[in-house]
Motif scaffolding. Structure first.
Motif, PDB file in Angstrom:
ATOM      1  N   VAL A 105      60.444  83.047  59.435  1.00 15.80           N
ATOM      2  CA  VAL A 105      61.416  82.187  58.756  1.00 15.80           C
ATOM      3  C   VAL A 105      62.811  82.626  59.151  1.00 15.80           C
ATOM      4  O   VAL A 105      63.111  83.826  59.193  1.00 15.80           O
ATOM      5  CB  VAL A 105      61.247  82.279  57.230  1.00 15.80           C
ATOM      6  N   THR A 106      63.664  81.658  59.445  1.00 18.12           N
ATOM      7  CA  THR A 106      65.034  81.978  59.813  1.00 18.12           C
ATOM      8  C   THR A 106      65.963  80.882  59.329  1.00 18.12           C
ATOM      9  O   THR A 106      65.518  79.755  59.064  1.00 18.12           O
ATOM     10  CB  THR A 106      65.160  82.167  61.345  1.00 18.12           C
ATOM     11  N   VAL A 155      46.482  78.413  70.435  1.00 20.82           N
ATOM     12  CA  VAL A 155      46.295  79.327  69.306  1.00 20.82           C
ATOM     13  C   VAL A 155      47.556  79.308  68.451  1.00 20.82           C
ATOM     14  O   VAL A 155      48.646  79.618  68.938  1.00 20.82           O
ATOM     15  CB  VAL A 155      46.009  80.763  69.791  1.00 20.82           C
ATOM     16  N   PHE A 156      47.406  78.916  67.193  1.00 17.81           N
ATOM     17  CA  PHE A 156      48.492  79.020  66.233  1.00 17.81           C
ATOM     18  C   PHE A 156      48.398  80.393  65.576  1.00 17.81           C
ATOM     19  O   PHE A 156      47.324  80.808  65.141  1.00 17.81           O
ATOM     20  CB  PHE A 156      48.395  77.935  65.169  1.00 17.81           C
ATOM     21  N   THR A 157      49.523  81.087  65.483  1.00 13.98           N
ATOM     22  CA  THR A 157      49.496  82.451  64.963  1.00 13.98           C
ATOM     23  C   THR A 157      50.743  82.706  64.125  1.00 13.98           C
ATOM     24  O   THR A 157      51.735  81.987  64.241  1.00 13.98           O
ATOM     25  CB  THR A 157      49.376  83.462  66.132  1.00 13.98           C
ATOM     26  N   ALA A 158      50.688  83.717  63.267  1.00 15.47           N
ATOM     27  CA  ALA A 158      51.784  84.026  62.348  1.00 15.47           C
ATOM     28  C   ALA A 158      52.297  85.433  62.602  1.00 15.47           C
ATOM     29  O   ALA A 158      51.513  86.391  62.609  1.00 15.47           O
ATOM     30  CB  ALA A 158      51.304  83.904  60.896  1.00 15.47           C
ATOM     31  N   HIS A 159      53.612  85.543  62.809  1.00 18.54           N
ATOM     32  CA  HIS A 159      54.228  86.850  63.032  1.00 18.54           C
ATOM     33  C   HIS A 159      55.606  86.890  62.388  1.00 18.54           C
ATOM     34  O   HIS A 159      56.372  85.928  62.466  1.00 18.54           O
ATOM     35  CB  HIS A 159      54.355  87.142  64.533  1.00 18.54           C
ATOM     36  N   LEU A 160      55.919  88.042  61.778  1.00 15.69           N
ATOM     37  CA  LEU A 160      57.211  88.222  61.131  1.00 15.69           C
ATOM     38  C   LEU A 160      58.230  88.874  62.055  1.00 15.69           C
ATOM     39  O   LEU A 160      59.418  88.912  61.727  1.00 15.69           O
ATOM     40  CB  LEU A 160      57.039  89.069  59.868  1.00 15.69           C
ATOM     41  N   THR A 161      57.768  89.393  63.197  1.00 19.59           N
ATOM     42  CA  THR A 161      58.683  90.022  64.157  1.00 19.59           C
ATOM     43  C   THR A 161      58.269  89.644  65.570  1.00 19.59           C
ATOM     44  O   THR A 161      57.103  89.343  65.838  1.00 19.59           O
ATOM     45  CB  THR A 161      58.656  91.558  64.044  1.00 19.59           C
ATOM     46  N   ILE A 219      50.934  90.495  55.391  1.00 23.62           N
ATOM     47  CA  ILE A 219      51.568  90.745  54.098  1.00 23.62           C
ATOM     48  C   ILE A 219      51.690  92.243  53.841  1.00 23.62           C
ATOM     49  O   ILE A 219      52.749  92.737  53.407  1.00 23.62           O
ATOM     50  CB  ILE A 219      50.769  90.053  52.974  1.00 23.62           C
ATOM     51  N   LEU A 220      50.633  92.991  54.126  1.00 26.68           N
ATOM     52  CA  LEU A 220      50.678  94.444  53.903  1.00 26.68           C
ATOM     53  C   LEU A 220      51.684  95.126  54.818  1.00 26.68           C
ATOM     54  O   LEU A 220      52.373  96.073  54.398  1.00 26.68           O
ATOM     55  CB  LEU A 220      49.290  95.039  54.103  1.00 26.68           C
ATOM     56  N   ASN A 221      51.809  94.666  56.042  1.00 24.78           N
ATOM     57  CA  ASN A 221      52.818  95.243  56.938  1.00 24.78           C
ATOM     58  C   ASN A 221      54.223  95.002  56.402  1.00 24.78           C
ATOM     59  O   ASN A 221      55.101  95.877  56.508  1.00 24.78           O
ATOM     60  CB  ASN A 221      52.677  94.653  58.342  1.00 24.78           C
ATOM     61  N   LEU A 222      54.442  93.829  55.822  1.00 28.48           N
ATOM     62  CA  LEU A 222      55.737  93.530  55.211  1.00 28.48           C
ATOM     63  C   LEU A 222      55.999  94.461  54.024  1.00 28.48           C
ATOM     64  O   LEU A 222      57.114  94.987  53.856  1.00 28.48           O
ATOM     65  CB  LEU A 222      55.772  92.069  54.764  1.00 28.48           C
ATOM     66  N   VAL A 223      54.984  94.693  53.206  1.00 29.28           N
ATOM     67  CA  VAL A 223      55.130  95.590  52.048  1.00 29.28           C
ATOM     68  C   VAL A 223      55.431  97.010  52.514  1.00 29.28           C
ATOM     69  O   VAL A 223      56.315  97.691  51.967  1.00 29.28           O
ATOM     70  CB  VAL A 223      53.858  95.544  51.176  1.00 29.28           C
ATOM     71  N   ARG A 224      54.719  97.482  53.535  1.00 26.97           N
ATOM     72  CA  ARG A 224      54.967  98.843  54.043  1.00 26.97           C
ATOM     73  C   ARG A 224      56.389  98.976  54.586  1.00 26.97           C
ATOM     74  O   ARG A 224      57.050  99.995  54.387  1.00 26.97           O
ATOM     75  CB  ARG A 224      53.972  99.155  55.164  1.00 26.97           C
TER      76      ARG A 224
END
Length: 452
Positions: free
Chosen positions: A365-366, A232-238, A339-344
């Motif tokens: 991204v780092t 499973v490829f997935t996207a997370h900012l944290t 995206i919405l979690n990032l905006v909040r």
């Protein structure tokens, strides 16, 4: 046996960053030149990566004049990569919404035979509104209907791949018998969306069937992955959201009666690497300055099902009210939530959001030194956030070369990553069992190295 990290190389355009195609240090080859793909796959194989992954979309974006998002059709590319590499896994994206099960099953079975057991299918239920206009023009298929159709699609393709026993082909010239008829069966599928008689007109795959990969993270997408996906490829900012996703999907897989260790979770990681953190951050700023805000605005619109963001000023802080309710979006809902979690959380301006998404598009991204990147990977891997990573270099090939030359040896010295391939197929690399056949009571074989 010690758990081992899995690494996949993702490539599209000249890197994962939206402006990568403009950067002077990226590949000079055209995106329609097969040597570009072959070169990257060979570099990844030399670095002992598990696999490479080709994304896809079924429509030309409205920003084609300023964005290099055209590339060759992925399955065709895999055929070329299969004969220019020998060990690395080969993953291509194909849609359940806009293709037929028989064609897709036959194509991926062919790639698995050509590559001697290295093929994988990234299953997508196509969400682009513009794609619908290229396939009959009947309008965009709803989120729920895409997955309903996808479930039946999976039933058909898996039955087709299973319609030949592994020992069906005898190829006995003296007796005149090529295959045992009793070891080939029709599937006679009659469903709501598909009527397919079968059997497939190609013998059973070397891996039993191609490895199944999926990238949906919505509630429906997670359930789909728990039933079908092996990676499973997935996207997370944290890391925190990655841990939540990891625990939830493993739980769902167990509820489906599967071994959670046989569902590998690989978050996206896009690292800018340099000898010092300051230099890595300078490189990140340099490529960000090449972005075009209006290209990003159009991409954001696509992410939200065609929603019009043209009225939003670039330099006013955003709020969730500037976006449509994700429940009303028929596109990729999991990414809209990211995206919405990032905006909040950060309340960025539209310019800042577009700049960030140009590099991230929802993924982590780092920018840092090789040691910092290796530390991050080890931390997520050891702390219940990942089984490995979908490595998405912002610039190709130079940022992949930095990863291969500087980060991989650190991971190897820490005992986290292989120092040689121990098997020949993608199932071997991923530590996955061979699927059971309807002709046999047990799997044909176990992986050469079960890393579960």
């Amino acid at each position: 046996m010690k758990r081992q990290l899995h690494l996949n190389l993702f490539f599209s355009s000249r890197g994962h960053h939206e402006a990568s195609w403009r950067h002077p240090e990226t590949s000079p080859l055209a995106l329609t030149d097969i040597r570009y793909y072959q070169d990257l796959a060979q570099r990844a194989e030399a670095a002992l990566f598990d696999s490479i992954f080709l994304a896809d979309q079924l429509a030309l974006g409205g920003d084609a004049a300023q964005a290099a998002r055209t590339w060759l059709e992925p399955l065709t590319v895999l055929a070329a990569l299969a004969v220019s590499t020998s060990r690395i896994g080969l993953i291509a994206t194909a849609s359940t919404t806009y293709t037929e099960p028989f064609n897709l099953a036959r194509q991926f079975a062919s790639i698995d035979h050509i590559s001697n057991g290295r093929a994988a299918w990234n299953i997508v239920t196509s969400w682009l509104a513009t794609a619908a206009t290229n396939f009959g023009g009947a309008g965009q298929v709803s989120h729920a209907d895409r997955y309903t159709r996808g479930e039946e699609f999976m039933e058909v393709v898996e039955a087709l791949w299973d319609s030949w026993a592994a020992d069906a082909v005898i190829d006995d010239r003296e007796s005149g018998i090529y295959a045992r008829a009793d070891r080939i069966r029709p599937i006679d599928h009659r469903g709501d969306f598909y009527q397919v008689a079968g059997p497939l007109n190609i013998p059973r795959c070397p891996q039993g069937r191609p490895v199944l990969v999926q990238a949906g993270s919505s509630d429906t997408g997670r359930r789909f992955a728990a039933r079908h996906a092996e990676a499973v490829f997935t996207a997370h900012l944290t890391k925190a959201t990655a841990q939540e996703f990891y625990a939830d999907l493993k739980r769902l897989a167990a509820e489906e009666g599967r071994n959670p260790a046989h569902v590998l979770i690989l978050p996206g990681l896009s690292p800018m690497i340099a000898g010092t953190e300051a230099e890595a951050q300078r490189l990140a700023r340099e490529v960000n300055e090449l972005t075009e805000p209006e290209v990003g605005r159009k991409r954001l619109s696509n992410r939200f099902g065609g929603h019009d963001f043209s009225h939003l000023p670039l330099d006013r802080p955003l709020s969730p009210e500037d976006f449509p309710d994700p429940d009303t979006v028929e596109a990729a809902r999991s990414r809209t939530e990211v995206i919405l979690n990032l905006v909040r959380r950060d309340k960025p301006t539209l310019r800042q959001l577009l700049g960030y998404l140009a590099g991230a598009r929802g993924h982590f991204v780092t920018a840092g030194t090789p040691e910092q990147i290796a530390d991050l990977i080890e931390d997520w891997f050891g702390d219940g956030a990942a089984d490995g990573f979908n490595v998405m270099p912002p610039l190709l090939p130079n940022m992949f070369d930095a990863f291969a030359a500087e980060v991989v040896p650190l991971l190897q010295r820490r005992g986290l990553f292989r120092t040689e391939y121990e098997g020949t197929t993608l199932r071997d690399h991923y530590g996955l069992p061979w699927p059971k056949s309807a002709f046999d009571a047990a799997p044909a074989r176990e992986p050469a190295l079960n890393q579960a």
